[in-house]
Each structure stands twice: as structure tokens, then as C-alpha cells.
Design an enzyme around this catalytic site. Structure first.
Site, short mmCIF file in Angstrom:
data_model
loop_
_atom_site.label_atom_id
_atom_site.label_comp_id
_atom_site.label_asym_id
_atom_site.label_seq_id
_atom_site.Cartn_x
_atom_site.Cartn_y
_atom_site.Cartn_z
N LEU A 73 0.86 -1.17 0.00
CA LEU A 73 0.00 0.00 0.00
C LEU A 73 0.89 1.23 0.00
CD1 LEU A 73 -3.02 -0.32 2.51
CD2 LEU A 73 -3.12 0.07 0.05
N ASP A 74 0.67 2.16 -0.92
CA ASP A 74 1.44 3.40 -0.94
C ASP A 74 1.33 4.12 0.41
OD1 ASP A 74 2.10 2.98 -3.56
OD2 ASP A 74 0.60 4.36 -4.38
#
Length: 299
Positions: free
Chosen positions: A43-44
Site C-alpha cells: 500500500l502506498d
């Protein structure tokens, strides 16, 4: 060593690798030794939501989690496109066009099903051996090749004067930032992602996710087992293949099982309640795909 899944509700601003480091520290401080830890899908840092963390033998399933479909809620703000396609970047294009709710809803079928999309230049994809974001940050022009992905469903959740919030169920390899960019372009404007939350990753839902505060309680002596999901929770769509002690021993030695009556497909072989291996069954013969080194319990 613990084996299973911790499902984190990752906050904005924390990287996936940082989250893994936090879990390792918390487990160590909680007296759980040097557990193997990995995550099941990056996940960024600017994204939040469901981040499956695999412990022990469950790390052998992290690759399967990368291949799983995911569900995201995300907001597109119209009028400005940034180089990163999110709030972190510099504005590179502007537009006065603000699509209506009806216009946004009408365009969604064009982005549902199999589509081609170009990943963002600011992504971890390698271009000629280098990360695309490293090239982009160095000021180089990065040409991203399109890739085939599948948008299983796409619906409008909310619409404002200059933004829409959408919910997308997507295949592996889908970039939500690219999807937002392309939707904005199809509406005759530009836009970027201002909010991104993953609500489902493979079989794991946000209802199962724990906060970082809850995670920290493990370091202070809280029971890990109260928060840990079993290894097989990552395989909820795979049927079980029950073994006896003799066949379980054969499987643990990597041997094939023959004359199996079950239909072809992937199975989770178990001895009682203990996962033994993932096995692929073809024409009555079952071969080990991935073995698990878990202790037996009383049958």
C-alpha cells in the site's frame, strides 16, 4: 514462532515496509522471538486500509495474496493533474471542466471489465532495470507500457462539486491513480487522487483489521492469539483435503498421492486441524505446491 495473519488498518503516511518493521518490533518486545514477517500487497504511504501481514509459515502465502483481487474506495478531485497522480506531486495540468454526477456515473461502464492502463511514472515498476519513480524524480521522461487489468466492478459512492468518490473491485496489477487519471480524461478534464482506502485484500476485510494502537498492545503483553488469524484464513476459497497420519508424512516428504477420488484443482491438505500443504490434484494424482512446517496437535 507464531503462524498466521495480522490484518493491519494501515494509516496514511506509513509505508508497507515500515509496517512490517513495526510488527517485528512489537512481536520481539512481546516475547515472540524473531518471527518471520512479510506483507501481502503493498500500500502506498498515501493510501490507508487493509494490509495483511503474514507471520511464520503464512509468509509462504504472501505471494498468493499479491495475486488476489482488491477493493478500494478513492476520491478523484477534478481540475488538477499532478505528476504523481496524487496529492504528493506537482501540478502538471489544469482544467475548468467539472463533470456532473450523472456524467461521472455514465462513464464508469467504459472502465469496467478488461481494460488497458498505463501505470503511473511514479511507481515501483522497473524500466530498463531502474525503478520508474527514480527515473521520474531525476527528471527523465518515463514511457510506461500499457498493461491488461480487470475492473470487476466500479460504482459511484459520492459526488461533490469538484470531486467524486468511487468504489472499485480490481485485479492484481491495477493502479488506482492511473484509473483516476483515465476517468478524468474520459470526462474531458484532469484530476488526481486525494483519498485512497483499501477495504478488502483477497479474503481479508477491513472489519478484521486492527489499528496500530491495538498492535502496540502486543508489545505490552496483550495476547497475540486474540488478534492473529490462522494461516488458512488466507485460503478461504480453497477446499480442504483431509489426510491420515501416513499420507501426511508422505506429503511432508514431498511425495505424491495417487488414486485420489477428488476432482482436479488446488487443495489445502490437512492432518486434523493442522495445514500440511497446498496440493494440486490432477487426474487422481496430488502433488505438493507448497508445504507448511507446522507442529502436529492431537487429532
Amino acid at each position: 514462532m507464531p503462524h498466521g495473519w495480522l490484518i493491519l488498518d494501515k494509516p496514511r503516511g506509513l509505508g508497507s515496509t515500515q509496517a512490517v518493521g513495526m510488527v517485528k518490533r512489537v512481536l520481539r518486545q512481546g516475547g515472540h522471538g524473531k518471527a518471520k514477517v512479510g506483507h501481502g500487497g503493498t500500500l502506498d504511504p498515501l493510501a490507508e486500509g487493509v494490509l495483511p501481514i503474514a507471520l511464520g509459515e503464512a509468509t509462504k502465502l504472501a505471494g498468493r495474496m499479491l495475486d488476489a483481487s482488491k477493493i478500494y474506495d478513492f476520491t478523484i478531485r477534478f481540475g488538477e493533474e499532478t505528476d504523481t497522480l496524487d496529492t504528493e506531486g506537482q501540478v502538471v495540468a489544469t482544467s475548468d471542466v467539472m463533470p456532473s454526477r450523472a456524467e461521472a456515473e455514465a462513464i464508469l461502464p467504459r472502465f469496467t471489465g478488461p481494460i488497458e492502463q498505463a501505470p503511473p511514472a511514479y511507481s515501483a515498476i522497473k524500466v530498463e532495470g531502474k525503478r520508474a519513480y527514480d527515473l521520474a524524480r531525476a527528471g527523465e521522461e518515463v514511457e510506461m507500457k500499457t498493461r491488461a487489468v480487470t475492473i470487476h466492478s466500479l460504482e459511484l459512492v459520492e459526488a461533490g462539486a469538484s470531486s467524486v468518490t468511487l468504489r472499485a473491485h480490481v485485479s492484481k496489477g491495477t493502479y488506482i491513480r492511473s484509473l483516476a487519471r483515465d476517468i478524468a480524461h474520459a470526462l474531458g478534464t484532469v484530476g488526481h487522487v486525494t483519498y485512497l482506502r483499501r477495504t478488502k485484500a483477497g479474503p481479508f476485510l477491513e472489519e478484521s483489521a486492527i489499528s496500530l494502537d491495538k498492535l502496540e498492545e502486543i508489545a505490552k503483553g496483550a495476547s497475540l492469539q486474540d488478534l492473529l488469524l490462522p494461516l488458512e484464513a488466507g485460503l478461504d476459497d480453497i477446499p480442504a483435503l483431509q489426510l491420515d497420519s501416513v499420507s501426511a508424512q508422505a506429503v511432508r516428504q514431498g511425495r505424491v498421492l495417487t488414486e485420489m477420488p477428488q476432482s482436479d484443482g488446488l487443495y489445502l491438505a490437512r492432518l486434523g486441524d493442522v495445514p500440511v500443504a497446498l496440493m494440486e490434484l490432477t487426474a487422481g494424482t496430488a502433488k505438493v505446491v507448497r508445504g507448511f512446517n507446522l507442529p502436529d496437535v492431537a487429532e
